[in-house]
Design a protein around this motif. Structure first.
Motif, PDB file in Angstrom:
ATOM      1  N   SER A 134      -6.083  -4.610   3.197  1.00 40.75           N
ATOM      2  CA  SER A 134      -4.899  -5.166   3.864  1.00 40.75           C
ATOM      3  C   SER A 134      -5.261  -5.837   5.184  1.00 40.75           C
ATOM      4  CB  SER A 134      -3.837  -4.092   4.073  1.00 40.75           C
ATOM      5  OG  SER A 134      -4.273  -3.144   5.014  1.00 40.75           O
TER       6      SER A 134
ATOM      7  N   GLY B  70      -4.729  -3.498  -6.381  1.00 44.36           N
ATOM      8  CA  GLY B  70      -3.949  -2.278  -6.588  1.00 44.36           C
ATOM      9  C   GLY B  70      -3.386  -2.136  -7.987  1.00 44.36           C
TER      10      GLY B  70
ATOM     11  N   LEU C 189      -7.203   0.032  -0.465  1.00 42.63           N
ATOM     12  CA  LEU C 189      -6.139  -0.940  -0.224  1.00 42.63           C
ATOM     13  C   LEU C 189      -5.837  -1.120   1.255  1.00 42.63           C
ATOM     14  CD1 LEU C 189      -3.664  -0.185  -3.135  1.00 42.63           C
ATOM     15  CD2 LEU C 189      -5.481  -1.897  -3.015  1.00 42.63           C
ATOM     16  N   VAL C 190      -5.927  -0.059   2.033  1.00 40.34           N
ATOM     17  CA  VAL C 190      -5.711  -0.180   3.486  1.00 40.34           C
ATOM     18  C   VAL C 190      -6.768  -1.093   4.101  1.00 40.34           C
ATOM     19  CG1 VAL C 190      -5.830   1.106   5.663  1.00 40.34           C
ATOM     20  CG2 VAL C 190      -4.455   1.983   3.777  1.00 40.34           C
TER      21      VAL C 190
ATOM     22  N   ILE D 139      -4.013  -7.519  -2.322  1.00 41.06           N
ATOM     23  CA  ILE D 139      -3.625  -6.114  -2.464  1.00 41.06           C
ATOM     24  C   ILE D 139      -3.002  -5.882  -3.845  1.00 41.06           C
ATOM     25  CG2 ILE D 139      -2.252  -4.233  -1.491  1.00 41.06           C
ATOM     26  CD1 ILE D 139      -4.474  -5.342   0.337  1.00 41.06           C
TER      27      ILE D 139
ATOM     28  N   THR E 275      -6.142   4.577  -1.912  1.00 38.47           N
ATOM     29  CA  THR E 275      -5.321   4.130  -0.783  1.00 38.47           C
ATOM     30  C   THR E 275      -6.206   3.585   0.333  1.00 38.47           C
ATOM     31  OG1 THR E 275      -3.691   5.818  -1.372  1.00 38.47           O
ATOM     32  CG2 THR E 275      -3.510   4.838   0.815  1.00 38.47           C
TER      33      THR E 275
ATOM     34  N   VAL F 171       0.841  -1.210   0.000  1.00 39.76           N
ATOM     35  CA  VAL F 171       0.000   0.000   0.000  1.00 39.76           C
ATOM     36  C   VAL F 171       0.870   1.251   0.000  1.00 39.76           C
ATOM     37  CG1 VAL F 171      -1.710   1.320   1.312  1.00 39.76           C
ATOM     38  CG2 VAL F 171      -1.938  -1.162   1.119  1.00 39.76           C
TER      39      VAL F 171
END
Length: 162
Positions: free
Chosen positions: A105, A117, A101-102, A113, A98, A20
């Motif tokens: 995660s 991503g 993706l966080v 991811i 972001t 990330v």
């Protein structure tokens, strides 16, 4: 050759956050590049909020069918930072990508991811001034939140953006 991530401890989570972080840093490398396609239209929407000139609003709706919410958020960033550069209009989209993706995660799966991503739509829209990624990031956040009240507020805001 088989790549294997040890996900039994915090190593999987660290790898996810490293991915990330790299996603974010690589987007920062070109975030201030010239506008492509119809990114400039969001700037016109923001200029309406900054100047109250009707011309910008009319031009925005001549080209764009999206709500003005993304442009309004960008105009707040312009006012707060006091600068009007290309990257300002891309900050909300990069935040949404972001954020997506966080949240993903949390599954501690680096392959998830990477797949999300590096998906061309996620990668491109995260680095450009488009409302889609901010909306998607907020929508995924709403699914993770357990509070019905807060969840519905975030879903509503996400819908208002897109």
């Amino acid at each position: 050759m088989k790549l294997n991530f040890d996900l039994s401890n915090s190593n999987g989570k660290q790898v996810c956050f490293l991915i990330v972080f790299l996603f974010f840093i690589l987007h920062l490398a070109y975030i201030d590049s010239y506008f492509v396609n119809y990114e400039w239209v969001y700037r016109f929407g923001s200029q309406y909020f900054l100047t109250k000139e009707k011309f910008y609003l009319e031009r925005y709706f001549d080209i764009q069918a999206n709500p003005l919410t993304y442009s309004f958020l960008a105009s707040l960033i312009v006012k707060f930072l006091g600068i009007d550069q290309y990257f300002i209009y891309r900050i909300p989209a990069l935040f949404g990508g972001t954020l997506l993706l966080v949240i993903l995660s949390g599954y501690k799966n680096p392959w998830l991811i990477l797949i999300v991503g590096l998906n061309p739509l996620i990668w491109i829209y995260s680095g450009r001034a488009y409302s889609e990624l901010l909306s998607v990031g907020l929508l995924v956040l709403a699914f993770k939140i357990r509070s019905n009240y807060l969840n519905s507020l975030i879903v509503t805001f996400s819908a208002m953006i897109k």
